[in-house]
Design an enzyme around this catalytic site. Structure first.
Site, PDB file in Angstrom:
ATOM      1  N   ARG A   1       1.103  -1.143   0.157  1.00 38.79           N
ATOM      2  CA  ARG A   1      -0.018   0.035   0.122  1.00 38.79           C
ATOM      3  C   ARG A   1       0.851   1.291  -0.081  1.00 38.79           C
ATOM      4  O   ARG A   1       0.526   2.357  -0.781  1.00 38.79           O
ATOM      5  CB  ARG A   1      -0.827  -0.166   1.117  1.00 38.79           C
ATOM      6  CG  ARG A   1      -1.999  -1.047   1.049  1.00 38.79           C
ATOM      7  CD  ARG A   1      -2.974  -0.972   2.406  1.00 38.79           C
ATOM      8  NE  ARG A   1      -3.547   0.176   2.716  1.00 38.79           N
ATOM      9  CZ  ARG A   1      -4.618   0.368   3.450  1.00 38.79           C
ATOM     10  NH1 ARG A   1      -4.630  -0.123   4.607  1.00 38.79           N
ATOM     11  NH2 ARG A   1      -5.378   1.639   3.405  1.00 38.79           N
TER      12      ARG A   1
ATOM     13  N   CYS B   1      -1.444   5.916   9.434  1.00 42.63           N
ATOM     14  CA  CYS B   1      -1.900   4.780   8.905  1.00 42.63           C
ATOM     15  C   CYS B   1      -2.797   5.117   7.751  1.00 42.63           C
ATOM     16  O   CYS B   1      -2.636   5.975   7.062  1.00 42.63           O
ATOM     17  CB  CYS B   1      -2.397   3.766   9.868  1.00 42.63           C
ATOM     18  SG  CYS B   1      -3.836   4.121  10.733  1.00 42.63           S
TER      19      CYS B   1
END
Length: 279
Positions: free
Chosen positions: A178, A237
Site C-alpha cells: 500500500r 496509517c
C-alpha cells in the site's frame, strides 16, 4: 503502568483486582461475534460509533476522526469506567487495531491505568482464559470528567507544513504494498505522503504475534528518529486506528510519543495533495 499485559498476567490480575475488560474487535460483524463468544467479563466497544465520529465526507478528517472529548466521556461512562479504573483492552488483531486506538484515547485524556492485551483474544484463549457468550452489564458510574485530548496530534494543514521541514520523520505503518502504491484495497488512491518512511505495524510483533521487547523496539525506532526533534515526528496509517499500535510500541520502548495524524492516508489521498508512488 506498562502499556501491555500478557495473557498470563491478565489471568492473574482478574483473580485479585477489579478490572474493566474491553473487547474492541473491529469488523462488520464484531458485535455479533462478541455476542457469540468473547473473553469472560468483557464489555464491547465499537470503533465506528464510540471511538470515532465518522463524517459523511471522508476528505474532512479521514475515515475515523476522533470524537469530541464530551462524546468520549459518555462512552467511558457507559462502560462503567472512572478515572481510577484499571482498563484492559483487546482485539482480534494482536492489539493492532481498535485496542491500541482505545489505549491511545484513554492515555490522551490522562487515564493512567490502561493496558492492551499482547497477542489479542487468540493468545488469551490459548493461555486458558475462559470465554463467554453472556452480554456483560457495566457498572453504573458518574460521568467521566474529560476536558480535552492531551497527547499530540496533527491535522492536514499541519502535515503540509511538516513535510516542508528539512528535519522530520513521518512513519506510515501500512503494509509495504500500500505504501509503495502497488495496491490500495480500502482508500481511493495508492501511494504515500512525500518524505514518509514505511515501518509496517507488524514489525512491532514477534512471530507469535506478541509485542517485541522494549529494548528491541527502542533500538528499531531510534534508528528512524535519529536526531529528529520529538515534535517533528508523526505516525499515521489508513485512518488513524492502526497507527496507535505503533504509538503504543513507541511508548513501550520508553521513547517520546510522536504526533498522531488522525486523518491519515484516507484524508491525505482525498485532498489533492502530492502522492508518491514507487515504480
Amino acid at each position: 503502568m506498562n502499556p501491555i499485559i500478557t495473557p498470563n498476567q491478565l489471568l492473574e490480575a482478574v483473580q485479585t483486582n477489579a478490572i474493566v475488560l474491553v473487547d474492541a474487535t473491529n469488523s462488520q460483524t464484531a458485535y455479533q461475534n462478541y455476542q457469540q463468544s468473547h473473553l469472560k467479563g468483557a464489555l464491547f466497544v465499537d470503533v465506528n460509533t464510540q471511538l470515532a465520529d465518522i463524517k459523511e465526507d471522508v476528505a474532512a478528517g479521514g475515515r475515523h476522526p476522533l470524537p469530541t472529548a464530551e462524546q468520549f466521556s459518555k462512552t467511558l461512562t457507559d462502560l462503567g469506567i472512572t478515572p481510577e479504573t484499571w482498563v484492559v483492552v483487546y482485539d482480534d488483531k494482536n492489539g493492532a487495531n481498535a485496542a491500541a486506538r482505545f489505549w491511545w484515547m484513554l492515555r490522551s485524556i490522562g487515564h493512567e491505568k490502561v493496558q492492551v492485551l499482547s497477542g489479542g483474544i487468540q493468545a488469551a484463549i490459548q493461555a486458558g482464559f475462559p470465554v463467554s457468550s453472556a452480554v456483560e452489564v457495566p457498572n453504573q458510574v458518574e460521568l467521566y470528567p474529560v476536558q480535552h485530548w492531551q497527547w499530540p496530534t496533527i491535522d492536514l494543514e499541519g502535515m503540509d507544513e511538516m513535510i516542508q521541514n528539512d528535519n522530520f520523520v513521518v512513519i506510515d505503518v501500512r503494509e509495504s504494498q500500500r505504501f509503495k502504491g502497488e495496491k490500495e484495497p480500502i482508500d481511493l488512491v495508492a501511494g504515500h505522503i512525500p518524505g514518509a518512511t514505511n515501518i509496517p505495524f507488524t514489525t512491532n510483533l514477534d512471530e507469535n504475534g506478541f509485542f517485541l521487547s522494549p529494548e528491541k523496539l527502542k533500538s528499531n525506532y531510534q534508528k528512524s528518529f535519529e536526531n529528529t526533534l520529538p515534535e517533528n515526528r508523526v505516525v499515521h496509517c489508513g485512518s488513524g486506528v492502526t497507527a496507535c499500535h505503533t504509538l503504543l510500541a513507541i511508548a513501550l520502548a520508553g521513547l517520546p510519543i510522536p504526533k498522531l495524524y488522525v486523518g491519515s492516508w484516507s484524508e491525505w489521498s482525498r485532498n489533492n495533495r502530492e502522492i508518491v508512488v514507487e515504480k
